[in-house]
Enzyme design. Sequence first.
Site, PDB file in Angstrom:
ATOM      1  N   SER A 188       0.845  -1.192   0.000  1.00 46.00           N
ATOM      2  CA  SER A 188       0.000   0.000   0.000  1.00 46.00           C
ATOM      3  C   SER A 188       0.885   1.248   0.000  1.00 46.00           C
ATOM      4  O   SER A 188       1.781   1.353  -0.834  1.00 46.00           O
ATOM      5  CB  SER A 188      -0.946  -0.034   1.207  1.00 46.00           C
ATOM      6  OG  SER A 188      -1.977   0.907   1.080  1.00 46.00           O
ATOM      7  N   ASP A 214      -8.294  -5.582  -5.722  1.00 41.01           N
ATOM      8  CA  ASP A 214      -7.908  -4.450  -4.879  1.00 41.01           C
ATOM      9  C   ASP A 214      -8.257  -3.130  -5.560  1.00 41.01           C
ATOM     10  O   ASP A 214      -7.755  -2.847  -6.652  1.00 41.01           O
ATOM     11  CB  ASP A 214      -6.402  -4.516  -4.614  1.00 41.01           C
ATOM     12  CG  ASP A 214      -5.905  -3.381  -3.740  1.00 41.01           C
ATOM     13  OD1 ASP A 214      -6.733  -2.718  -3.095  1.00 41.01           O
ATOM     14  OD2 ASP A 214      -4.675  -3.169  -3.702  1.00 41.01           O
ATOM     15  N   HIS A 225      -5.834  -6.581  -1.392  1.00 48.57           N
ATOM     16  CA  HIS A 225      -4.793  -5.619  -1.048  1.00 48.57           C
ATOM     17  C   HIS A 225      -3.557  -6.317  -0.471  1.00 48.57           C
ATOM     18  O   HIS A 225      -3.622  -6.934   0.577  1.00 48.57           O
ATOM     19  CB  HIS A 225      -5.356  -4.619  -0.043  1.00 48.57           C
ATOM     20  CG  HIS A 225      -4.623  -3.319   0.020  1.00 48.57           C
ATOM     21  ND1 HIS A 225      -4.235  -2.617  -1.105  1.00 48.57           N
ATOM     22  CD2 HIS A 225      -4.206  -2.568   1.074  1.00 48.57           C
ATOM     23  CE1 HIS A 225      -3.629  -1.499  -0.738  1.00 48.57           C
ATOM     24  NE2 HIS A 225      -3.588  -1.455   0.568  1.00 48.57           N
TER      25      HIS A 225
END
Length: 482
Positions: free
Chosen positions: A155, A407, A432
């Site tokens: 991320s 995601d 994710h």
Amino acid sequence: MAGTVASLALTLCTLLSTAYCYNYSTERFRVPVDHFSFAVNDTFEIRYLVNADHWREDGGPIFFYTGNEGDITMFAENTGFMWEIAEKFKALIIFAEHRYYGESLPYGNNSYTEPKYLGYLTSQQALADYADLIKYLTANQTEYNKSPVIAFGGSYGGMLAAWFRMKYPHIVAGSIAASAPILQFTGLTPCEAFYRIVTSDFEAASSECSNSIRKSWKAINNVTSSDGGRAWLSSAWQLCKPLQKQGDVSALKDWLIDIYTNMAMLNYPYPTNFLAPLPAKPIKVACQFLPDSKQEEKPLLQSLFKAISVYTNYTGKTKCLDIGEDATSDLGERGWDFQACTEMVMPMCSDGRHDMFEKKAWDFTQYSDTCYKKWKVRPQPDLAVKIYGGKDISTTSNIIFSNGLLDPWSSGGVLRSMSTSVRAVIIPEGAHHLDLRASNPADPTSVIEARRAYQYFISTWIKQYRKQQTKKKRLLSRNTTE
């Protein structure tokens, strides 16, 4: 024997889905508050976690996690891939905490009080912290026998891992940047892309499910248009604080958006406890409660409450729902909100037709005013692209950008390889940064294959690094002789 025990422990941790599975010591390292000027001489300590169980000190690699927006222990406990391959590579494991998160607060309790204290919360400053930490960790190694550093991150942490290699190639040999939306900025990615992926995740589970959510916004507006309706919804949804005014309804809808987004991000094939306790494939589980989009408004909202309870109360232990609590409260939302109001401006919008959300345009002026009201700062939407290059990263090397197509952050990810050494890895069944998590029997084949590819590239980067070190040593020896 020690390696066998460690492997067994990792397997048990994975199967039992327990937290605190990994052993590490907690250390601290002093860094400047401001790396880039000579006007501020303040310093503070960042926290980092260390495991040297498998490290070969005479040049074994350093696996370095570039900590992102939260307490670093949470990322250490949810990034099992690094732990699983450490023995094979004889690696030192480091998880470095991002400044202003967890326990790494430059000004203690004053860190978030006003811009003069908070203004040093930037990605550039964090990367400089990490560079200093690595120099410290390798200070006792000889110049030509230093440990190659492989950066990992997911991320925002994945963005940092990629940018770390770009900005400090003399320090970082290669990076695994998982679910890293480095293109989720103004002019690079359409603002509607993010919520369309969220919608597609729910549509894949059931078209009735996504249609029910699409219709729920109007139902919420209609039901809460009266005092009696607000009281009914507050009771039906077991809200901790009753809805009393229109602002409360807006907060409720923002809270719902967070829930749908997080469910898409965490749509893993097995139970997890990352942001919240969740079952395997939580969207599929939630959508079982939304089989009929033609329901009347109140029955529809009652069904919706059951669906969102999969996220908010899967354990059944929550007595009431607090919509004032951000759905990502454990991820350091205050710090990230500030970063989103300065350099991490990621435009998002919805049209209500191609997605399941209410129509909402991207209004930068309004966004900027909101940021100023909260933080007394104005966002700079072009800053990250100016500093890191945006799409123009053709001159960099040794980065793997991985993205799961489940995601929503893949909307701003690098989805095509840029060169032979800047590769895009697509994981169709991945949510994710699923690929950075520990191995699980439920992992799809695409994740298993991606992890094998990462190990191949890590081996290649380490060989390249050692070859360069050998070449430098020979040149030095030749020059000394001459």
